[in-house]
Write a protein that holds these residues in place. Structure first.
Motif, mmCIF file in Angstrom:
data_model
loop_
_atom_site.group_PDB
_atom_site.id
_atom_site.type_symbol
_atom_site.label_atom_id
_atom_site.label_comp_id
_atom_site.label_asym_id
_atom_site.label_seq_id
_atom_site.Cartn_x
_atom_site.Cartn_y
_atom_site.Cartn_z
ATOM 1 N N ILE A 219 0.841 -1.195 0.000
ATOM 2 C CA ILE A 219 0.000 0.000 0.000
ATOM 3 C C ILE A 219 0.877 1.246 0.000
ATOM 4 N N TRP A 220 0.510 2.212 -0.850
ATOM 5 C CA TRP A 220 1.234 3.472 -0.944
ATOM 6 C C TRP A 220 0.280 4.623 -0.614
ATOM 7 N N LEU A 221 0.761 5.541 0.215
ATOM 8 C CA LEU A 221 0.043 6.768 0.520
ATOM 9 C C LEU A 221 0.868 7.960 0.049
ATOM 10 N N ILE A 222 0.195 9.005 -0.379
ATOM 11 C CA ILE A 222 0.868 10.229 -0.817
ATOM 12 C C ILE A 222 1.146 11.098 0.415
ATOM 13 N N PRO A 223 2.384 11.495 0.647
ATOM 14 C CA PRO A 223 2.691 12.275 1.850
ATOM 15 C C PRO A 223 2.195 13.713 1.767
ATOM 16 N N ALA A 224 1.920 14.287 2.922
ATOM 17 C CA ALA A 224 1.541 15.703 2.988
ATOM 18 C C ALA A 224 2.777 16.592 2.863
ATOM 19 N N ARG A 225 3.940 16.063 3.267
ATOM 20 C CA ARG A 225 5.212 16.783 3.143
ATOM 21 C C ARG A 225 6.159 15.956 2.298
ATOM 22 N N LYS A 226 6.844 16.592 1.374
ATOM 23 C CA LYS A 226 7.794 15.890 0.510
ATOM 24 C C LYS A 226 9.231 16.105 0.981
ATOM 25 N N ASN A 227 10.092 15.216 0.469
ATOM 26 C CA ASN A 227 11.543 15.329 0.670
ATOM 27 C C ASN A 227 11.947 15.310 2.149
ATOM 28 N N THR A 228 11.244 14.517 2.936
ATOM 29 C CA THR A 228 11.612 14.319 4.333
ATOM 30 C C THR A 228 12.692 13.234 4.421
ATOM 31 N N THR A 229 13.274 13.075 5.600
ATOM 32 C CA THR A 229 14.298 12.052 5.807
ATOM 33 C C THR A 229 13.659 10.666 5.805
ATOM 34 N N PRO A 230 14.154 9.732 5.006
ATOM 35 C CA PRO A 230 13.558 8.389 4.954
ATOM 36 C C PRO A 230 13.614 7.695 6.314
ATOM 37 N N ARG A 231 12.593 6.861 6.580
ATOM 38 C CA ARG A 231 12.507 6.101 7.828
ATOM 39 C C ARG A 231 11.987 4.699 7.529
ATOM 40 N N TYR A 232 12.314 3.764 8.406
ATOM 41 C CA TYR A 232 11.840 2.388 8.297
ATOM 42 C C TYR A 232 11.400 1.897 9.665
ATOM 43 N N GLU A 233 10.231 1.246 9.726
ATOM 44 C CA GLU A 233 9.734 0.698 10.990
ATOM 45 C C GLU A 233 8.962 -0.585 10.730
ATOM 46 N N MET A 234 8.834 -1.392 11.788
ATOM 47 C CA MET A 234 8.013 -2.596 11.742
ATOM 48 C C MET A 234 7.061 -2.586 12.936
ATOM 49 N N LEU A 235 5.941 -3.274 12.789
ATOM 50 C CA LEU A 235 4.963 -3.359 13.865
ATOM 51 C C LEU A 235 4.183 -4.659 13.703
ATOM 52 N N ASP A 236 3.965 -5.361 14.813
ATOM 53 C CA ASP A 236 3.120 -6.551 14.805
ATOM 54 C C ASP A 236 1.708 -6.165 15.248
#
Length: 243
Positions: free
Chosen positions: A125-142
């Motif tokens: 799933i892809w969502l369009i961000p409200a702010r562009k060119n932010t610092t990339p992040r990665y997370e996981m959640l169960d």
């Protein structure tokens, strides 16, 4: 279009109307225009851009490739998915898990099914961000079955509340599981819209019967009533075009 007693407007989207792709190792159904499936009238719903229902064969996967300025997550339904990226992350997400990237200024990643035999089933799933060119992040959640049996668990939100992953998109995303006499009421009373995707099973939303792969779009003010379910697992997107 279903019109309710309020000014709530609901459009049912049949799973059978999705675009389809078959690359052998990958079988995919596209809820919105993607890759070789193109419909200029079906590009997105507000800031929800992609829902791909993917089956990845054993040892199959996507080699390293780039993304930028999208909020992307994998919602695991069956099997496993191994992730590596240029931020230095390496992890495996399993059934009931969420794997999230805020791609911002740009990141490359790969995704593979680590099993030589068992397929992986996921929604990407892809969502369009409200702010562009932010610092990339990665997370996981169960996801927590206790928190979503007959209820909705918030797992992605614009402000990271209640233990959810924070996204740069103006969106709150929930997972729920319903069966038998379970009933969920979801209120729309602001400028936001709602998209409900049925990941599997069957249920009714305001009297309309939806099955695996079906979805509804809802706009306006009023209540969505989700009930009469048979082993249903759903994703609810509370969306806004505003930050």
């Amino acid at each position: 279009m279903l019109n309710t007693a309020s000014d709530l407007k609901i459009k049912v989207r049949a799973g059978s109307a999705r675009g389809h792709a078959n690359a052998g190792w990958l079988k995919s159904a596209h809820s919105f225009s993607f890759a070789n499936y193109y419909d200029r009238n079906n590009m997105h719903f507000h800031n929800l851009r992609v829902i791909n229902d993917d089956w990845i064969a054993g040892d199959g996967g996507f080699p390293m490739h780039p993304h930028e300025n999208f909020e992307i997550f994998s919602y695991m339904l069956e099997g496993e998915l191994e992730h590596k990226d240029t931020m230095g992350n390496g992890s495996t997400v399993r059934k009931g898990g969420i794997q999230f990237m805020s791609t911002g200024t740009g990141v490359q990643h790969s995704e593979f099914n680590p099993s030589p035999e068992a397929p992986s089933h996921l929604l990407q799933i892809w969502l369009i961000p409200a702010r562009k060119n932010t610092t990339p992040r990665y997370e996981m959640l169960d996801l927590d079955d206790t928190a979503r049996d007959g209820k909705l668990q918030l797992f992605l939100s614009h402000d990271g509340r209640d233990g959810s992953i924070r996204t740069e998109a103006a969106a709150d995303v929930y997972s729920g599981k319903l069966d038998g006499k379970d009933e969920i009421n979801f209120e729309l009373n602001d400028h936001r819209a709602v998209y409900v995707h049925v990941a599997r099973g069957e249920l009714q939303i305001n009297g309309a019967t939806l099955e695996d792969g079906d979805a509804i779009e809802a706009e306006g003010r009023g209540s969505l009533v989700l009930n009469n379910a048979k082993g249903a697992e759903i994703i609810v997107f509370h969306l806004s075009d505003r930050p």
